[in-house]
Design a protein around this motif. Structure first.
Motif, PDB file in Angstrom:
ATOM      1  N   LEU A 116      65.196 -22.616  44.062  1.00 32.63           N
ATOM      2  CA  LEU A 116      63.934 -23.342  44.096  1.00 32.63           C
ATOM      3  C   LEU A 116      63.429 -23.545  45.517  1.00 32.63           C
ATOM      4  N   GLU A 117      64.357 -23.864  46.427  1.00 28.84           N
ATOM      5  CA  GLU A 117      63.932 -24.180  47.800  1.00 28.84           C
ATOM      6  C   GLU A 117      63.469 -22.952  48.584  1.00 28.84           C
ATOM      7  N   PHE A 118      63.727 -21.739  48.065  1.00 29.42           N
ATOM      8  CA  PHE A 118      63.300 -20.532  48.762  1.00 29.42           C
ATOM      9  C   PHE A 118      61.999 -19.946  48.200  1.00 29.42           C
ATOM     10  N   ILE A 119      61.580 -20.414  47.047  1.00 27.14           N
ATOM     11  CA  ILE A 119      60.456 -19.768  46.361  1.00 27.14           C
ATOM     12  C   ILE A 119      59.182 -19.797  47.198  1.00 27.14           C
ATOM     13  N   ASP A 120      58.878 -20.938  47.817  1.00 24.36           N
ATOM     14  CA  ASP A 120      57.668 -21.028  48.648  1.00 24.36           C
ATOM     15  C   ASP A 120      57.702 -20.013  49.785  1.00 24.36           C
ATOM     16  N   ARG A 121      58.862 -19.840  50.374  1.00 24.40           N
ATOM     17  CA  ARG A 121      58.985 -18.918  51.504  1.00 24.40           C
ATOM     18  C   ARG A 121      58.722 -17.479  51.059  1.00 24.40           C
ATOM     19  N   PHE A 122      59.238 -17.109  49.900  1.00 25.05           N
ATOM     20  CA  PHE A 122      58.947 -15.770  49.369  1.00 25.05           C
ATOM     21  C   PHE A 122      57.450 -15.618  49.090  1.00 25.05           C
ATOM     22  N   GLN A 123      56.868 -16.642  48.486  1.00 25.01           N
ATOM     23  CA  GLN A 123      55.441 -16.563  48.141  1.00 25.01           C
ATOM     24  C   GLN A 123      54.570 -16.486  49.386  1.00 25.01           C
ATOM     25  N   GLU A 124      54.952 -17.200  50.431  1.00 27.70           N
ATOM     26  CA  GLU A 124      54.214 -17.128  51.695  1.00 27.70           C
ATOM     27  C   GLU A 124      54.283 -15.729  52.301  1.00 27.70           C
ATOM     28  N   ASN A 125      55.313 -14.986  51.926  1.00 28.22           N
ATOM     29  CA  ASN A 125      55.455 -13.616  52.414  1.00 28.22           C
ATOM     30  C   ASN A 125      54.814 -12.605  51.457  1.00 28.22           C
ATOM     31  N   GLY A 126      54.059 -13.112  50.480  1.00 27.35           N
ATOM     32  CA  GLY A 126      53.304 -12.235  49.601  1.00 27.35           C
ATOM     33  C   GLY A 126      53.977 -11.838  48.309  1.00 27.35           C
ATOM     34  N   ASN A 150      54.899 -12.333  44.519  1.00 29.05           N
ATOM     35  CA  ASN A 150      54.282 -13.048  43.402  1.00 29.05           C
ATOM     36  C   ASN A 150      55.234 -13.349  42.252  1.00 29.05           C
ATOM     37  N   GLU A 151      56.197 -12.466  42.023  1.00 24.68           N
ATOM     38  CA  GLU A 151      57.125 -12.679  40.912  1.00 24.68           C
ATOM     39  C   GLU A 151      58.472 -13.157  41.430  1.00 24.68           C
ATOM     40  N   VAL A 152      58.577 -14.455  41.610  1.00 28.90           N
ATOM     41  CA  VAL A 152      59.808 -15.074  42.100  1.00 28.90           C
ATOM     42  C   VAL A 152      60.177 -16.190  41.133  1.00 28.90           C
ATOM     43  N   TYR A 153      61.400 -16.152  40.634  1.00 27.59           N
ATOM     44  CA  TYR A 153      61.843 -17.140  39.652  1.00 27.59           C
ATOM     45  C   TYR A 153      63.147 -17.779  40.097  1.00 27.59           C
ATOM     46  N   GLN A 154      63.310 -19.045  39.750  1.00 24.31           N
ATOM     47  CA  GLN A 154      64.610 -19.667  39.926  1.00 24.31           C
ATOM     48  C   GLN A 154      65.415 -19.474  38.649  1.00 24.31           C
ATOM     49  N   ASP A 155      66.737 -19.651  38.744  1.00 22.34           N
ATOM     50  CA  ASP A 155      67.612 -19.470  37.588  1.00 22.34           C
ATOM     51  C   ASP A 155      67.120 -20.277  36.398  1.00 22.34           C
ATOM     52  N   ALA A 156      67.199 -19.661  35.235  1.00 25.13           N
ATOM     53  CA  ALA A 156      66.795 -20.329  34.002  1.00 25.13           C
ATOM     54  C   ALA A 156      67.760 -21.469  33.685  1.00 25.13           C
ATOM     55  N   GLU A 157      67.215 -22.546  33.131  1.00 30.67           N
ATOM     56  CA  GLU A 157      68.076 -23.638  32.683  1.00 30.67           C
ATOM     57  C   GLU A 157      68.808 -23.191  31.420  1.00 30.67           C
ATOM     58  N   PRO A 158      70.027 -23.641  31.198  1.00 28.21           N
ATOM     59  CA  PRO A 158      70.798 -24.623  31.987  1.00 28.21           C
ATOM     60  C   PRO A 158      71.767 -23.968  32.958  1.00 28.21           C
ATOM     61  N   PHE A 159      71.431 -22.785  33.475  1.00 34.70           N
ATOM     62  CA  PHE A 159      72.389 -22.011  34.250  1.00 34.70           C
ATOM     63  C   PHE A 159      72.047 -21.938  35.735  1.00 34.70           C
ATOM     64  N   GLN A 160      71.306 -22.895  36.232  1.00 34.20           N
ATOM     65  CA  GLN A 160      70.884 -22.858  37.634  1.00 34.20           C
ATOM     66  C   GLN A 160      72.087 -22.959  38.569  1.00 34.20           C
ATOM     67  N   HIS A 200      57.436  -2.476  42.059  1.00 32.79           N
ATOM     68  CA  HIS A 200      57.396  -3.665  41.208  1.00 32.79           C
ATOM     69  C   HIS A 200      58.783  -4.276  41.108  1.00 32.79           C
ATOM     70  N   THR A 201      59.011  -5.327  41.875  1.00 29.65           N
ATOM     71  CA  THR A 201      60.326  -5.967  41.926  1.00 29.65           C
ATOM     72  C   THR A 201      60.197  -7.457  41.642  1.00 29.65           C
ATOM     73  N   VAL A 202      61.055  -7.932  40.744  1.00 27.68           N
ATOM     74  CA  VAL A 202      61.149  -9.354  40.421  1.00 27.68           C
ATOM     75  C   VAL A 202      62.264  -9.947  41.272  1.00 27.68           C
ATOM     76  N   ILE A 203      61.993 -11.079  41.900  1.00 28.11           N
ATOM     77  CA  ILE A 203      62.985 -11.733  42.756  1.00 28.11           C
ATOM     78  C   ILE A 203      63.519 -12.979  42.054  1.00 28.11           C
ATOM     79  N   ILE A 204      64.844 -13.106  42.001  1.00 32.35           N
ATOM     80  CA  ILE A 204      65.483 -14.302  41.451  1.00 32.35           C
ATOM     81  C   ILE A 204      66.106 -15.054  42.615  1.00 32.35           C
ATOM     82  N   SER A 205      65.710 -16.323  42.795  1.00 33.26           N
ATOM     83  CA  SER A 205      66.161 -17.064  43.963  1.00 33.26           C
ATOM     84  C   SER A 205      66.370 -18.539  43.628  1.00 33.26           C
TER      85      SER A 205
END
Length: 199
Positions: free
Chosen positions: A48-58, A60-70, A41-46
């Motif tokens: 925005l432009e990479f999230i689709d690529r991670f999801q296409e590779n299966g 499910n838990e991929v997040y971009q940096d929380a605002e306002p610290f992106q 069980h691993t959460v990935i932080i990445s």
């Protein structure tokens, strides 16, 4: 205590020339090697432009940096993991360390005690804060540093209770802590790991 695995994969990879998370080595992408060291069980932080690529590779838990610290580096990634998940202990690993072993990460977890904010290994005299464990109680300190744009991890470590451990004390090979920043690093990877002992 609830334990969360966090894979940091949001770097711009400017020196490497392409996103390091997806670089293939020995049949797997760098991030997949790192994820194997972290566990199921691993959460990935990445980014925005990479999230689709991670999801296409299966993934499910991929997040971009929380605002306002992106886009504010590893501290933002750790803060985001704290904010997005309900845990207490967080094992953190960057995606450009394909040689880190599962047993090494488990040893860091084993060393965590009630009064410690972080467990950070030292390899060849260098602290490795992106191959480490953190307690969620440091979240207000992270928020304070990010708000002030104090983005150096060393500044964070100076403000919290850290247990430093030598790599050899946890049975880790020095090669495990090699991180791949450039194409030259990548070309040397095979040579450096000729006699490497893998799980």
């Amino acid at each position: 205590m609830e334990h969360i695995n966090v894979l940091l994969a949001g770097g711009a990879s400017r020196r490497f020339g392409e996103p390091k998370a997806f670089v293939k080595w020995k049949g797997q992408m760098f991030y997949e090697w790192a994820k194997k060291a972290l566990g199921e069980h691993t959460v990935i932080i990445s980014r925005l432009e990479f999230i689709d690529r991670f999801q296409e590779n299966g993934e499910n838990e991929v997040y971009q940096d929380a605002e306002p610290f992106q886009g504010m580096g590893p501290l933002a990634g750790i803060y985001t993991a704290f904010k997005k998940t309900d845990g207490e202990l967080y094992t953190v690993l960057s995606c450009d360390t394909p040689l880190i072993q599962r047993r090494t990460m488990l040893e860091l977890e084993r060393l965590m005690t009630a009064g410690t904010d972080a467990i950070v290994p030292i390899s060849e005299g260098r602290e490795q804060p992106l191959i480490a464990m953190y307690h969620k109680r440091i979240m207000p300190i992270l928020y304070d540093q990010l708000s002030k744009k104090r983005l150096r991890i060393s500044d964070l470590l100076d403000r919290i209770s850290v247990c430093y451990v030598q790599a050899e004390e946890i049975g880790a090979d020095q090669e495990e802590f090699i991180n791949i920043n450039t194409r030259d690093d990548f070309r040397c990877l095979e040579e450096k790991t000729h006699s490497f002992r893998r799980d």
